[in-house]
Design a protein around this motif. Structure first.
Motif, PDB file in Angstrom:
ATOM      1  N   TYR A   1      17.946   7.143  18.180  1.00 55.84           N
ATOM      2  CA  TYR A   1      17.654   6.357  16.967  1.00 55.84           C
ATOM      3  C   TYR A   1      16.266   5.741  17.052  1.00 55.84           C
ATOM      4  N   ARG A   2      15.955   5.191  18.217  1.00 56.82           N
ATOM      5  CA  ARG A   2      14.651   4.532  18.370  1.00 56.82           C
ATOM      6  C   ARG A   2      13.514   5.546  18.279  1.00 56.82           C
ATOM      7  N   MET A   3      13.748   6.729  18.783  1.00 59.23           N
ATOM      8  CA  MET A   3      12.732   7.778  18.671  1.00 59.23           C
ATOM      9  C   MET A   3      12.543   8.174  17.209  1.00 59.23           C
ATOM     10  N   VAL A   4      13.628   8.118  16.433  1.00 63.01           N
ATOM     11  CA  VAL A   4      13.536   8.496  15.016  1.00 63.01           C
ATOM     12  C   VAL A   4      12.603   7.548  14.271  1.00 63.01           C
ATOM     13  N   TYR A   5      12.800   6.215  14.423  1.00 64.67           N
ATOM     14  CA  TYR A   5      11.919   5.336  13.637  1.00 64.67           C
ATOM     15  C   TYR A   5      10.487   5.359  14.157  1.00 64.67           C
ATOM     16  N   ALA A   6      10.342   5.604  15.469  1.00 60.56           N
ATOM     17  CA  ALA A   6       8.971   5.700  16.006  1.00 60.56           C
ATOM     18  C   ALA A   6       8.269   6.931  15.430  1.00 60.56           C
ATOM     19  N   LYS A   7       8.991   8.027  15.350  1.00 56.93           N
ATOM     20  CA  LYS A   7       8.416   9.271  14.820  1.00 56.93           C
ATOM     21  C   LYS A   7       8.162   9.145  13.318  1.00 56.93           C
ATOM     22  N   LYS A   8       9.121   8.537  12.622  1.00 58.78           N
ATOM     23  CA  LYS A   8       8.967   8.364  11.168  1.00 58.78           C
ATOM     24  C   LYS A   8       7.794   7.444  10.844  1.00 58.78           C
ATOM     25  N   LEU A   9       7.538   6.489  11.726  1.00 57.62           N
ATOM     26  CA  LEU A   9       6.388   5.597  11.526  1.00 57.62           C
ATOM     27  C   LEU A   9       5.093   6.410  11.543  1.00 57.62           C
ATOM     28  N   GLU A  10       4.964   7.294  12.527  1.00 58.13           N
ATOM     29  CA  GLU A  10       3.758   8.124  12.622  1.00 58.13           C
ATOM     30  C   GLU A  10       3.623   9.019  11.389  1.00 58.13           C
ATOM     31  N   PHE A  15       4.811   8.407   8.450  1.00 58.47           N
ATOM     32  CA  PHE A  15       4.483   7.498   7.337  1.00 58.47           C
ATOM     33  C   PHE A  15       2.978   7.227   7.314  1.00 58.47           C
ATOM     34  N   LEU A  16       2.427   6.927   8.483  1.00 52.62           N
ATOM     35  CA  LEU A  16       0.986   6.636   8.581  1.00 52.62           C
ATOM     36  C   LEU A  16       0.168   7.868   8.183  1.00 52.62           C
ATOM     37  N   ASP A  17       0.616   9.026   8.628  1.00 55.80           N
ATOM     38  CA  ASP A  17      -0.098  10.272   8.300  1.00 55.80           C
ATOM     39  C   ASP A  17      -0.018  10.582   6.812  1.00 55.80           C
ATOM     40  N   ARG A  18       1.186  10.479   6.279  1.00 57.56           N
ATOM     41  CA  ARG A  18       1.396  10.860   4.891  1.00 57.56           C
ATOM     42  C   ARG A  18       0.503  10.073   3.942  1.00 57.56           C
ATOM     43  N   PHE A  19       0.328   8.784   4.234  1.00 61.17           N
ATOM     44  CA  PHE A  19      -0.478   7.966   3.343  1.00 61.17           C
ATOM     45  C   PHE A  19      -1.935   7.849   3.818  1.00 61.17           C
ATOM     46  N   GLY A  20      -2.270   8.612   4.838  1.00 56.86           N
ATOM     47  CA  GLY A  20      -3.662   8.672   5.293  1.00 56.86           C
ATOM     48  C   GLY A  20      -4.187   7.367   5.875  1.00 56.86           C
ATOM     49  N   PHE A  21      -3.326   6.620   6.576  1.00 55.95           N
ATOM     50  CA  PHE A  21      -3.773   5.361   7.178  1.00 55.95           C
ATOM     51  C   PHE A  21      -4.443   5.620   8.527  1.00 55.95           C
ATOM     52  N   SER A  22      -5.544   4.914   8.755  1.00 57.40           N
ATOM     53  CA  SER A  22      -6.215   5.038  10.037  1.00 57.40           C
ATOM     54  C   SER A  22      -5.587   4.046  11.015  1.00 57.40           C
ATOM     55  N   ARG A  23      -5.211   4.525  12.190  1.00 55.83           N
ATOM     56  CA  ARG A  23      -4.582   3.657  13.204  1.00 55.83           C
ATOM     57  C   ARG A  23      -5.512   2.533  13.631  1.00 55.83           C
ATOM     58  N   GLU A  24      -6.809   2.774  13.524  1.00 60.74           N
ATOM     59  CA  GLU A  24      -7.771   1.730  13.942  1.00 60.74           C
ATOM     60  C   GLU A  24      -7.707   0.506  13.036  1.00 60.74           C
ATOM     61  N   ARG A  25      -7.239   0.693  11.825  1.00 56.64           N
ATOM     62  CA  ARG A  25      -7.179  -0.432  10.886  1.00 56.64           C
ATOM     63  C   ARG A  25      -5.801  -1.102  10.888  1.00 56.64           C
ATOM     64  N   LEU A  26      -4.918  -0.597  11.714  1.00 56.47           N
ATOM     65  CA  LEU A  26      -3.552  -1.147  11.773  1.00 56.47           C
ATOM     66  C   LEU A  26      -3.509  -2.383  12.677  1.00 56.47           C
ATOM     67  N   LEU A  27      -3.188  -3.534  12.083  1.00 52.60           N
ATOM     68  CA  LEU A  27      -3.162  -4.780  12.871  1.00 52.60           C
ATOM     69  C   LEU A  27      -1.914  -4.866  13.752  1.00 52.60           C
ATOM     70  N   GLY A  28      -0.814  -4.320  13.273  1.00 48.01           N
ATOM     71  CA  GLY A  28       0.408  -4.372  14.070  1.00 48.01           C
ATOM     72  C   GLY A  28       1.606  -3.916  13.267  1.00 48.01           C
ATOM     73  N   LEU A  54       0.841  -1.207   0.000  1.00 45.05           N
ATOM     74  CA  LEU A  54       0.000   0.000   0.000  1.00 45.05           C
ATOM     75  C   LEU A  54       0.868   1.247   0.000  1.00 45.05           C
ATOM     76  N   ALA A  55       2.012   1.158   0.641  1.00 42.75           N
ATOM     77  CA  ALA A  55       2.921   2.306   0.704  1.00 42.75           C
ATOM     78  C   ALA A  55       4.306   1.805   1.084  1.00 42.75           C
ATOM     79  N   TYR A  56       5.315   2.520   0.607  1.00 39.82           N
ATOM     80  CA  TYR A  56       6.697   2.115   0.897  1.00 39.82           C
ATOM     81  C   TYR A  56       7.576   3.349   0.996  1.00 39.82           C
ATOM     82  N   GLU A  57       8.500   3.300   1.899  1.00 38.08           N
ATOM     83  CA  GLU A  57       9.417   4.420   2.048  1.00 38.08           C
ATOM     84  C   GLU A  57      10.777   3.921   2.531  1.00 38.08           C
TER      85      GLU A  57
END
Ligand SMILES: [Zn+2]
Length: 376
Positions: free
Chosen positions: A122-131, A133-146, A107-110
């Motif tokens: 470093y760990r804060m960077v990937y956690a922040k980039k994940l959020e 990523f989800l925002d940029r592609f308009g993903f709803s967190r409720e539909r995220l399985l994991g 659905l999306a790749y970066e």
């Protein structure tokens, strides 16, 4: 009494899963009648299960069946984007993110250039980039399985540690450090095992498959009935460190003559000061020097693949960033494998993977998709 009730519940669950699976596996949309016929199930049972799956938004309408005359039957299909999962790959120089749907479609790749470090920053960077990523592609967190995290290291789930990850210079690191920054269900897996899972998903051959990954590092997984065979110490399928030339080229592991030292993608790129695309471009132009390097590479590759096959006697899937370029060379590679073998018709066991450089990310994300499909 108790026993009967359990078996009825079980039966219901089985029926529901069967109805779901037939729609999930079908090439195209199906009608209710087709589902009942294929499953030898009564129409009311199918109707009831379809209703539940529709109510949960897992199925969707796909119009009316035009093929039958008279009253048009309703076509049913999977609502494949209703849920999704994310895979994050942590490698020495990059962080990759992928989102896949219930059919494991991207659905999306970066891909982000960011060097690994064992630090809270470093760990804060990937956690922040994940959020982001989800925002940029308009993903709803409720539909995220994991969210799956994959990395080149030996993961010990029981003890909750990364035992060792030489290329990341990690030793005995708590998994919780990696997972606690992510506010969703998280699963951590070795990168080669994850890649094996991704290629297994697309694979329709016999029940055992060796996945050989050719990247900067060379590794793999031995997949048996869809699961990586890990070995006693989770060190199985370290194909890259099989010695193919005693006393040969120095390897990243400090020993000599390993398959990785001869067949790393660096041999065709970094070591020559060019990228993979240029290499194959110049090979096509029949540059004599490049042709020499390529012939050597193939010869080592064939030796290693042949050895793996002699031990395991199973299908072998080659994965990693080289696969799109290997396509045209497969007839020659198969021929060389045949020449090495003393069994007739022995070259057909080798295939190319379909996920290329994204296999690890896809594979770890599949953990949550598989879990979801199982519990339906
Ligand atoms: Zn080695």
């Amino acid at each position: 009494m108790e026993r009967k009730r359990i078996s009825t519940t079980e039966l219901r669950k089985q029926n529901r899963n069967q109805v779901f699976r037939i729609i999930y596996d079908a090439e195209g949309p199906l009608t209710k009648q087709e589902i009942a016929k294929r499953l030898h199930m009564s129409l009311p049972t199918v109707t009831q299960n379809l209703k539940e799956l529709f109510d949960e938004n897992i199925l969707t309408d796909a119009g009316a069946d035009e093929s039958t005359g008279g009253r048009k039957a309703r076509l049913i299909t999977l609502n494949k984007n209703v849920y999704f999962s994310v895979g994050i790959e942590l490698s020495p120089k990059h962080i990759r993110f992928i989102a896949i749907n219930l059919k494991a479609e991207e659905l999306a790749y970066e891909k982000l250039e960011y060097p690994f470090s064992n630090t809270p920053e470093y760990r804060m960077v990937y956690a922040k980039k994940l959020e982001e990523f989800l925002d940029r592609f308009g993903f709803s967190r409720e539909r995220l399985l994991g969210v799956g995290i994959t990395m080149p290291g030996i993961i010990n789930e029981q003890e909750g540690i990364v035992e060792i990850a030489p290329v990341l210079q990690l030793h005995h690191m708590k998994l919780s450090l990696l997972t606690e920054v992510i506010p969703y269900p998280v699963y951590v897996q070795n990168d080669a095992s994850a890649g094996g899972v991704a290629e297994w998903w697309n694979y329709d051959g016999p029940s055992a498959m060796a996945y050989v990954f050719l990247g900067k590092g060379v590794g793999g997984a031995l997949m048996i009935d869809g699961k990586p065979f890990e070995g006693l110490n989770r060190r199985s399928a370290e194909f890259g460190h099989m010695c193919i030339h005693p006393g040969g080229k120095l390897c990243n592991c400090g020993r000599q003559g390993c398959f990785e030292s001869y067949c790393s993608s660096s041999v065709l790129s970094d070591d020559l000061g060019m990228d993979i695309k240029d290499f194959f471009q110049r090979l096509e132009e029949k540059d004599p020097y490049i042709m020499g390097v390529w012939n050597q590479y193939v010869s080592h590759l064939v030796t290693a693949i042949h050895n793996i096959h002699m031990v395991l006697d199973c299908e072998i899937v080659i994965g990693g960033i080289l696969t799109p370029y290997l396509e045209d060379h497969m007839p020659m590679i198969r021929k060389k494998l045949q020449e090495k073998s003393f069994f007739p018709d022995e070259e057909r066991y080798i295939h190319l993977g379909r996920c290329q450089g994204k296999a690890n990310c896809i594979g770890v994300a599949l953990h949550f998709i598989a879990e979801f499909l199982e519990q339906i």
